[in-house]
Design a protein around this motif. Structure first.
Motif, PDB file in Angstrom:
ATOM      1  N   LEU A   1       9.426   4.393  -2.067  1.00 18.41           N
ATOM      2  CA  LEU A   1       8.468   4.216  -3.159  1.00 18.41           C
ATOM      3  C   LEU A   1       9.144   4.433  -4.508  1.00 18.41           C
ATOM      4  O   LEU A   1       9.025   3.604  -5.425  1.00 18.41           O
ATOM      5  CB  LEU A   1       7.304   5.192  -2.996  1.00 18.41           C
ATOM      6  CG  LEU A   1       6.397   5.418  -4.209  1.00 18.41           C
ATOM      7  CD1 LEU A   1       5.628   4.149  -4.543  1.00 18.41           C
ATOM      8  CD2 LEU A   1       5.431   6.579  -3.963  1.00 18.41           C
TER       9      LEU A   1
ATOM     10  N   HIS B   1      -2.840  12.062 -10.328  1.00 14.90           N
ATOM     11  CA  HIS B   1      -2.507  10.892  -9.515  1.00 14.90           C
ATOM     12  C   HIS B   1      -1.087  10.527  -9.926  1.00 14.90           C
ATOM     13  O   HIS B   1      -0.831  10.290 -11.110  1.00 14.90           O
ATOM     14  CB  HIS B   1      -3.466   9.728  -9.795  1.00 14.90           C
ATOM     15  CG  HIS B   1      -3.118   8.481  -9.035  1.00 14.90           C
ATOM     16  ND1 HIS B   1      -3.719   8.165  -7.837  1.00 14.90           N
ATOM     17  CD2 HIS B   1      -2.222   7.483  -9.282  1.00 14.90           C
ATOM     18  CE1 HIS B   1      -3.213   7.019  -7.391  1.00 14.90           C
ATOM     19  NE2 HIS B   1      -2.291   6.587  -8.253  1.00 14.90           N
TER      20      HIS B   1
ATOM     21  N   ILE C   1       0.838   4.498  -8.987  1.00 16.11           N
ATOM     22  CA  ILE C   1       1.150   4.113  -7.617  1.00 16.11           C
ATOM     23  C   ILE C   1      -0.131   3.744  -6.872  1.00 16.11           C
ATOM     24  O   ILE C   1      -1.223   4.225  -7.201  1.00 16.11           O
ATOM     25  CB  ILE C   1       1.907   5.229  -6.865  1.00 16.11           C
ATOM     26  CG1 ILE C   1       0.997   6.447  -6.626  1.00 16.11           C
ATOM     27  CG2 ILE C   1       3.167   5.628  -7.614  1.00 16.11           C
ATOM     28  CD1 ILE C   1       1.592   7.455  -5.647  1.00 16.11           C
ATOM     29  N   ASN C   2      -0.004   2.890  -5.864  1.00 12.07           N
ATOM     30  CA  ASN C   2      -1.172   2.475  -5.087  1.00 12.07           C
ATOM     31  C   ASN C   2      -1.688   3.589  -4.178  1.00 12.07           C
ATOM     32  O   ASN C   2      -2.891   3.680  -3.924  1.00 12.07           O
ATOM     33  CB  ASN C   2      -0.831   1.244  -4.244  1.00 12.07           C
ATOM     34  CG  ASN C   2      -0.578   0.008  -5.097  1.00 12.07           C
ATOM     35  OD1 ASN C   2      -1.084  -0.091  -6.217  1.00 12.07           O
ATOM     36  ND2 ASN C   2       0.212  -0.926  -4.588  1.00 12.07           N
ATOM     37  N   ARG C   3      -0.788   4.413  -3.679  1.00 11.54           N
ATOM     38  CA  ARG C   3      -1.183   5.519  -2.811  1.00 11.54           C
ATOM     39  C   ARG C   3      -2.027   6.522  -3.589  1.00 11.54           C
ATOM     40  O   ARG C   3      -1.854   6.712  -4.788  1.00 11.54           O
ATOM     41  CB  ARG C   3       0.050   6.227  -2.250  1.00 11.54           C
ATOM     42  CG  ARG C   3       0.877   5.359  -1.344  1.00 11.54           C
ATOM     43  CD  ARG C   3       2.110   6.085  -0.854  1.00 11.54           C
ATOM     44  NE  ARG C   3       1.782   7.318  -0.146  1.00 11.54           N
ATOM     45  CZ  ARG C   3       2.577   7.896   0.755  1.00 11.54           C
ATOM     46  NH1 ARG C   3       3.743   7.355   1.037  1.00 11.54           N
ATOM     47  NH2 ARG C   3       2.221   9.012   1.351  1.00 11.54           N
ATOM     48  N   ARG C   4      -2.931   7.200  -2.839  1.00 14.45           N
ATOM     49  CA  ARG C   4      -3.819   8.162  -3.496  1.00 14.45           C
ATOM     50  C   ARG C   4      -3.662   9.571  -2.931  1.00 14.45           C
ATOM     51  O   ARG C   4      -4.540  10.419  -3.113  1.00 14.45           O
ATOM     52  CB  ARG C   4      -5.271   7.694  -3.379  1.00 14.45           C
ATOM     53  CG  ARG C   4      -5.465   6.275  -3.918  1.00 14.45           C
ATOM     54  CD  ARG C   4      -6.901   5.844  -3.975  1.00 14.45           C
ATOM     55  NE  ARG C   4      -7.011   4.448  -4.402  1.00 14.45           N
ATOM     56  CZ  ARG C   4      -8.128   3.838  -4.730  1.00 14.45           C
ATOM     57  NH1 ARG C   4      -9.285   4.500  -4.696  1.00 14.45           N
ATOM     58  NH2 ARG C   4      -8.141   2.565  -5.096  1.00 14.45           N
ATOM     59  N   ASP C   5      -2.531   9.815  -2.288  1.00 15.51           N
ATOM     60  CA  ASP C   5      -2.313  11.111  -1.646  1.00 15.51           C
ATOM     61  C   ASP C   5      -1.174  11.902  -2.273  1.00 15.51           C
ATOM     62  O   ASP C   5      -0.733  12.905  -1.719  1.00 15.51           O
ATOM     63  CB  ASP C   5      -2.026  10.913  -0.155  1.00 15.51           C
ATOM     64  CG  ASP C   5      -0.781  10.066   0.104  1.00 15.51           C
ATOM     65  OD1 ASP C   5      -0.398   9.278  -0.789  1.00 15.51           O
ATOM     66  OD2 ASP C   5      -0.205  10.167   1.200  1.00 15.51           O
TER      67      ASP C   5
ATOM     68  N   HIS D   1       9.326   9.547   0.594  1.00 13.19           N
ATOM     69  CA  HIS D   1       8.840   8.768  -0.546  1.00 13.19           C
ATOM     70  C   HIS D   1       9.966   8.103  -1.340  1.00 13.19           C
ATOM     71  O   HIS D   1       9.704   7.511  -2.391  1.00 13.19           O
ATOM     72  CB  HIS D   1       8.024   9.682  -1.471  1.00 13.19           C
ATOM     73  CG  HIS D   1       6.957  10.445  -0.749  1.00 13.19           C
ATOM     74  ND1 HIS D   1       6.960  11.828  -0.656  1.00 13.19           N
ATOM     75  CD2 HIS D   1       5.873  10.028  -0.050  1.00 13.19           C
ATOM     76  CE1 HIS D   1       5.909  12.224   0.055  1.00 13.19           C
ATOM     77  NE2 HIS D   1       5.244  11.155   0.429  1.00 13.19           N
TER      78      HIS D   1
ATOM     79  N   PRO E   1       0.797  -1.237   0.000  1.00 14.09           N
ATOM     80  CA  PRO E   1       0.000   0.000   0.000  1.00 14.09           C
ATOM     81  C   PRO E   1       0.823   1.278   0.000  1.00 14.09           C
ATOM     82  O   PRO E   1       0.331   2.334  -0.420  1.00 14.09           O
ATOM     83  CB  PRO E   1      -0.838  -0.117   1.286  1.00 14.09           C
ATOM     84  CG  PRO E   1      -0.075  -1.066   2.150  1.00 14.09           C
ATOM     85  CD  PRO E   1       0.576  -2.040   1.219  1.00 14.09           C
ATOM     86  N   LYS E   2       2.072   1.229   0.483  1.00  8.52           N
ATOM     87  CA  LYS E   2       2.895   2.446   0.557  1.00  8.52           C
ATOM     88  C   LYS E   2       3.914   2.546  -0.569  1.00  8.52           C
ATOM     89  O   LYS E   2       4.173   3.632  -1.090  1.00  8.52           O
ATOM     90  CB  LYS E   2       3.614   2.518   1.906  1.00  8.52           C
ATOM     91  CG  LYS E   2       2.731   2.957   3.056  1.00  8.52           C
ATOM     92  CD  LYS E   2       3.573   3.334   4.261  1.00  8.52           C
ATOM     93  CE  LYS E   2       2.707   3.969   5.345  1.00  8.52           C
ATOM     94  NZ  LYS E   2       3.525   4.397   6.512  1.00  8.52           N
ATOM     95  N   THR E   3       4.522   1.435  -0.932  1.00  4.70           N
ATOM     96  CA  THR E   3       5.595   1.483  -1.935  1.00  4.70           C
ATOM     97  C   THR E   3       5.232   0.754  -3.216  1.00  4.70           C
ATOM     98  O   THR E   3       6.045   0.665  -4.127  1.00  4.70           O
ATOM     99  CB  THR E   3       6.886   0.870  -1.367  1.00  4.70           C
ATOM    100  OG1 THR E   3       6.666  -0.522  -1.081  1.00  4.70           O
ATOM    101  CG2 THR E   3       7.323   1.588  -0.102  1.00  4.70           C
TER     102      THR E   3
END
Length: 256
Positions: free
Chosen positions: A163, A198, A145-149, A160, A119-121
């Motif tokens: 990632l 994104h 990327i999986n992250r949405r922020d 980051h 979920p993070k990398t």
């Protein structure tokens, strides 16, 4: 011919072409669809794409217009660009359809070629819709990327790095192995400003030149090394911001 930004006379030609085509749905995702089909010889050679219903941003992107290069300071980003980003996040459903593997709305899920579920990398890689998947010199992939922020490179810092390094190391190895393209012939880069907010990385063959304009493309390796030098490198610096005249963001900067 792009049917999202055409004159009335061209619209009639597009409608006639579509009515005479034998089309089979290839990919679907939100408002984006790709079809395979045959076309009467009188229309050859031609390549066309259609976005329906097209938003104002789709139409502005399709229109021929000059690009102006603005110098965006940290203050300008905070006052002008960041609020614009917030206003555009509603248009990312097509990205989330892929990340959520929503096959009801998106058969593009079946084209995922590399995936890291962390979920993070983690991230996943899909072919760009413009690539036929056959000519390796035209290789064109997108890393989501999986992250949405994280909307842009402006939002990246030392937190980051794991990632970014994971994207670089895993993508280069697995893409090279899958497609037989040497790692040193893979170009991995961000766009600023991006086409959608994104965070994503483009992977192309070094034979392929489209999209790597010097005023807009930033190599992933350069981003990693710059953040190692200074965590807030991209948050603080003045950045070149190429804007197409008539685009909504261009109007915001022009009216400042």
């Amino acid at each position: 011919m792009n049917c999202s930004a055409i004159r009335p006379s061209q619209a009639n030609v597009c409608q006639e072409m579509l009515s005479e085509c034998d089309l089979d749905l290839d990919l679907k995702n939100d408002r984006y669809h790709t079809y395979d089909g045959t076309m009467d010889s009188k229309y050859q050679p031609v390549r066309y794409s259609m976005t329906y219903p097209a938003t104002e941003l789709h139409i502005a992107k399709a229109r021929s217009a000059p690009t102006e290069i603005w110098m965006e300071t940290k203050d300008m980003f905070e006052r002008l660009h960041r609020p614009f980003i917030s206003s555009q996040l509603h248009s990312l459903q097509w990205v989330y359809n892929i990340l959520d593997k929503n096959r009801e709305k998106c058969n593009e899920v079946d084209r995922i070629v590399v995936e890291d579920p962390d979920p993070k990398t983690g991230f996943l890689i899909v072919p760009d819709l413009k690539w036929d998947g056959k000519d390796m010199k035209q290789l064109n992939l997108c890393v989501l990327i999986n992250r949405r922020d994280l909307p842009t490179v402006r939002h990246l810092n030392a937190d980051h790095l794991e990632l970014l390094e994971n994207i670089f190391n895993k993508s280069s190895k697995e893409v090279s192995a899958k497609y037989g393209v040497p790692e040193k012939q893979l170009r991995m880069y961000f766009h600023y400003p991006p086409s959608h907010y994104h965070l994503h990385v483009h992977i192309t063959s070094t034979y392929f030149g489209q999209g790597c304009n010097t005023e807009r493309a930033i190599l992933l390796t350069d981003v990693i090394e710059n953040i190692k030098l200074k965590s807030s490198f991209y948050a603080d610096r003045t950045m070149s911001l190429p804007l197409r005249v008539g685009h909504k963001l261009h109007k915001i900067f022009e009216n400042e």
